[in-house]
Design a protein around this motif. Structure first.
Motif, PDB file in Angstrom:
ATOM      1  N   ALA A   8      -0.486   0.127   3.801  1.00  0.00           N
ATOM      2  CA  ALA A   8       0.141  -0.913   2.860  1.00  0.00           C
ATOM      3  C   ALA A   8      -1.113  -1.680   2.328  1.00  0.00           C
ATOM      4  CB  ALA A   8       0.606  -2.064   4.099  1.00  0.00           C
ATOM      5  N   VAL A   9      -0.879  -2.120   1.146  1.00  0.00           N
ATOM      6  CA  VAL A   9      -2.040  -2.844   0.114  1.00  0.00           C
ATOM      7  C   VAL A   9      -1.214  -4.121  -0.065  1.00  0.00           C
ATOM      8  CG1 VAL A   9      -2.787  -0.570  -0.635  1.00  0.00           C
ATOM      9  CG2 VAL A   9      -1.004  -1.724  -1.721  1.00  0.00           C
ATOM     10  N   THR A  10      -2.184  -4.966  -0.402  1.00  0.00           N
ATOM     11  CA  THR A  10      -1.846  -6.351  -0.953  1.00  0.00           C
ATOM     12  C   THR A  10      -1.308  -6.382  -2.352  1.00  0.00           C
ATOM     13  OG1 THR A  10      -3.266  -7.446   0.639  1.00  0.00           O
ATOM     14  CG2 THR A  10      -2.452  -8.698  -1.278  1.00  0.00           C
ATOM     15  N   HIS A  11      -0.167  -6.776  -2.678  1.00  0.00           N
ATOM     16  CA  HIS A  11       0.511  -6.424  -3.988  1.00  0.00           C
ATOM     17  C   HIS A  11       1.162  -7.807  -4.502  1.00  0.00           C
ATOM     18  CE1 HIS A  11       2.958  -4.876  -7.019  1.00  0.00           C
ATOM     19  NE2 HIS A  11       4.221  -5.387  -6.472  1.00  0.00           N
ATOM     20  N   GLN A  12       0.739  -8.187  -5.706  1.00  0.00           N
ATOM     21  CA  GLN A  12       1.203  -9.375  -6.298  1.00  0.00           C
ATOM     22  C   GLN A  12       2.618  -9.296  -6.721  1.00  0.00           C
ATOM     23  OE1 GLN A  12      -1.573 -12.068  -8.603  1.00  0.00           O
ATOM     24  NE2 GLN A  12      -0.470 -11.299 -10.419  1.00  0.00           N
ATOM     25  N   VAL A  13       3.801 -10.241  -6.358  1.00  0.00           N
ATOM     26  CA  VAL A  13       5.045 -10.372  -6.877  1.00  0.00           C
ATOM     27  C   VAL A  13       5.163 -11.563  -7.810  1.00  0.00           C
ATOM     28  CG1 VAL A  13       7.423 -10.653  -6.023  1.00  0.00           C
ATOM     29  CG2 VAL A  13       5.683  -9.316  -4.748  1.00  0.00           C
ATOM     30  N   GLU A  50      16.664  -7.079   1.594  1.00  0.00           N
ATOM     31  CA  GLU A  50      15.300  -7.598   1.699  1.00  0.00           C
ATOM     32  C   GLU A  50      14.101  -6.732   0.875  1.00  0.00           C
ATOM     33  OE1 GLU A  50      14.639  -8.360   5.726  1.00  0.00           O
ATOM     34  OE2 GLU A  50      16.540  -9.483   5.933  1.00  0.00           O
ATOM     35  N   TRP A  51      14.492  -5.571   0.552  1.00  0.00           N
ATOM     36  CA  TRP A  51      13.456  -4.820   0.157  1.00  0.00           C
ATOM     37  C   TRP A  51      13.527  -4.484  -1.126  1.00  0.00           C
ATOM     38  CZ3 TRP A  51       9.386  -3.284   3.173  1.00  0.00           C
ATOM     39  CH2 TRP A  51       9.630  -3.378   4.859  1.00  0.00           C
ATOM     40  N   ARG A  52      12.218  -4.653  -1.874  1.00  0.00           N
ATOM     41  CA  ARG A  52      12.198  -4.553  -3.451  1.00  0.00           C
ATOM     42  C   ARG A  52      11.661  -3.175  -3.923  1.00  0.00           C
ATOM     43  NH1 ARG A  52      15.175  -8.267  -2.299  1.00  0.00           N
ATOM     44  NH2 ARG A  52      15.392 -10.061  -3.483  1.00  0.00           N
ATOM     45  N   LEU A  53      12.061  -2.669  -5.013  1.00  0.00           N
ATOM     46  CA  LEU A  53      10.960  -1.773  -5.781  1.00  0.00           C
ATOM     47  C   LEU A  53      10.783  -2.656  -6.699  1.00  0.00           C
ATOM     48  CD1 LEU A  53      10.317   1.230  -6.586  1.00  0.00           C
ATOM     49  CD2 LEU A  53      12.338   1.720  -7.620  1.00  0.00           C
ATOM     50  N   GLY A  54       9.398  -2.434  -7.210  1.00  0.00           N
ATOM     51  CA  GLY A  54       8.596  -3.115  -8.161  1.00  0.00           C
ATOM     52  C   GLY A  54       7.576  -2.519  -8.860  1.00  0.00           C
ATOM     53  N   HIS A  55       7.136  -2.916 -10.065  1.00  0.00           N
ATOM     54  CA  HIS A  55       6.221  -2.285 -10.827  1.00  0.00           C
ATOM     55  C   HIS A  55       4.937  -3.014 -10.445  1.00  0.00           C
ATOM     56  CE1 HIS A  55       3.810  -2.496 -14.747  1.00  0.00           C
ATOM     57  NE2 HIS A  55       4.235  -0.869 -14.578  1.00  0.00           N
ATOM     58  N   HIS A  56       3.771  -2.122 -10.695  1.00  0.00           N
ATOM     59  CA  HIS A  56       2.361  -2.641 -10.327  1.00  0.00           C
ATOM     60  C   HIS A  56       2.365  -4.213 -11.122  1.00  0.00           C
ATOM     61  CE1 HIS A  56       0.137  -2.114 -13.761  1.00  0.00           C
ATOM     62  NE2 HIS A  56       1.129  -0.680 -14.255  1.00  0.00           N
ATOM     63  N   SER A  57       2.687  -4.432 -12.180  1.00  0.00           N
ATOM     64  CA  SER A  57       2.656  -5.764 -12.686  1.00  0.00           C
ATOM     65  C   SER A  57       3.074  -6.915 -11.983  1.00  0.00           C
ATOM     66  CB  SER A  57       3.376  -5.752 -14.276  1.00  0.00           C
ATOM     67  OG  SER A  57       4.793  -5.771 -13.793  1.00  0.00           O
ATOM     68  N   THR A  84       2.222   3.670 -14.525  1.00  0.00           N
ATOM     69  CA  THR A  84       1.080   2.907 -14.553  1.00  0.00           C
ATOM     70  C   THR A  84       0.497   2.205 -15.541  1.00  0.00           C
ATOM     71  OG1 THR A  84      -0.337   4.888 -15.192  1.00  0.00           O
ATOM     72  CG2 THR A  84       0.295   4.646 -12.648  1.00  0.00           C
ATOM     73  N   ARG A  85       1.260   2.392 -16.550  1.00  0.00           N
ATOM     74  CA  ARG A  85       1.038   1.570 -17.889  1.00  0.00           C
ATOM     75  C   ARG A  85       1.377   0.051 -17.795  1.00  0.00           C
ATOM     76  NH1 ARG A  85       4.005   3.482 -22.633  1.00  0.00           N
ATOM     77  NH2 ARG A  85       5.767   3.729 -21.047  1.00  0.00           N
ATOM     78  N   PRO A  86       0.880  -0.839 -18.609  1.00  0.00           N
ATOM     79  CA  PRO A  86       1.229  -2.136 -18.594  1.00  0.00           C
ATOM     80  C   PRO A  86       2.845  -2.297 -18.863  1.00  0.00           C
ATOM     81  CG  PRO A  86      -0.631  -1.772 -19.957  1.00  0.00           C
ATOM     82  CD  PRO A  86      -0.013  -0.318 -19.715  1.00  0.00           C
TER      83      PRO A  86
END
Length: 117
Positions: A8-13, A50-57, A84-86
């Motif tokens: 696990a890593v810290t991810h910003q939502v 409860e679970w999400r699939l999200g973009h790195h943004s 991995t793009r914006p």
């Protein structure tokens, strides 16, 4: 099923446009795509997804009942674009319908490409 602490890593939502982002623990099953549990304070009452699939943004793509489904969905959409793009680059040249169609076989719910205001 929980995320393994070692992967696990810290991810910003980004929960809402112009809102302060929320930090979660997430895994990156495909480059640029993250799977994480939606924080309780952001879940709507009675939401079983409860679970999400999200973009790195920080933007969310789809929601699921368990992380395995979200991981499968990440594999289903991995070749649609370079995740991995914006996010603005992806929105400019990636067909949202292609993403939606790739996710149709999954038991999840495709979310809006833009956060709610």
């Amino acid at each position: 099923m929980e995320l393994s602490a070692q992967e696990a890593v810290t991810h910003q939502v980004i929960a809402r446009q112009h809102a302060t982002p929320v930090l979660v623990q997430a895994v990156e099953p495909q480059p640029g795509l993250f799977v994480y549990r939606q924080p309780a304070e952001l879940l709507k009452a009675g939401d079983q997804y409860e679970w999400r699939l999200g973009h790195h943004s920080g933007y969310q793509i789809a929601k699921f009942e368990n992380p395995r489904e979200a991981d499968d969905a990440a594999r289903a959409i991995r070749d649609i674009t370079d995740w991995t793009r914006p996010v603005d680059d992806i929105r400019a040249d990636t067909d949202g319908e292609a993403v939606r169609e790739a996710l149709l076989p999954s038991p999840g719910v495709f979310l809006s490409t833009h956060p709610s205001t």
